[in-house]
Design a protein around this motif. Sequence first.
Motif: not given
Length: 296
Positions: A166, A198, A204
């Motif tokens: 993340d 994530a 992303t």
Amino acid sequence: MTSKTILTCAVTGNLMTPELNPHLPVTPTQIAEQALDAAKAGASIVHLHVRDPKTAKGSMDLEFYREMVGRIRDKNEDIILNLTTGEGGRFVPSLDDPKVAAPGSTLCAPEKRVAHIEELRPEICTLDFNTMWSGQASVINAPWNLEKMAGLIYGANVKPEIEIFDSGDLHMAKDFLARGIIKKPLMVQIVLGVRFGAVANSQTMVYLVSQLPTGTQWAAFGIGKTAFPMLAQAFLLGGHVRIGMEDTAYIRKGEHCTSNAQLVEKGISIIDSLGGAIATPNEARSILGIPASRVA
């Protein structure tokens, strides 16, 4: 794209189970055989965990690591070995008293988590920067423990692959870099699709890649049904790729993969269809700055 793409095969992991895929390798012999087959299929690197043959659960047993690595190196000196240090970071809080570890906890001293790295000295090992909830356990990687692990890894002349789950993990890795605890050029693996980590999508991945330090060699992968889409996305963004039975049980929707080699072959075909080429182990060494011949 002129540079070749490094493909890592993640052979078994610790969370995939034989119930999810009956072809999952469990014993040191099975894991070594599938790693060797993945190398023959074209993988540049094999990422390796060991399991307890009796329970099929992830293990930190040094004897299992010795056997697995020995079996691989007896037949293949070229393939790059990437051993996990992720085992030993899980904590399951007791329902009656959350500060007490419940069954399934593996949290232990950082020195124990890298003991196999110091003895076996693979080219690469993982260094997980995540602290998060995963399955029925929390994963805890305290910064001071990561500092100890990083020092021992570099002391063994092994390259750490920084595992990012993340955005906060990446912020901490950049702090470690600024303080000289980890060193440029970084090797970063972006992990997408773990529940509560994530999200596995293009947005992303683009964001996380945009925040990497300059000169970083990076790869990204997705879990489960996102494994092959994220492999393609990582390549298109200029990164390296990963596939294997640690990450997915299926070769296509509704059909179990039968081996890691099968997954590698499909991954290579995707890269080839997009105009890329997979690096040989020696080419991967050059890209990552790993010597072609290493002195223990």
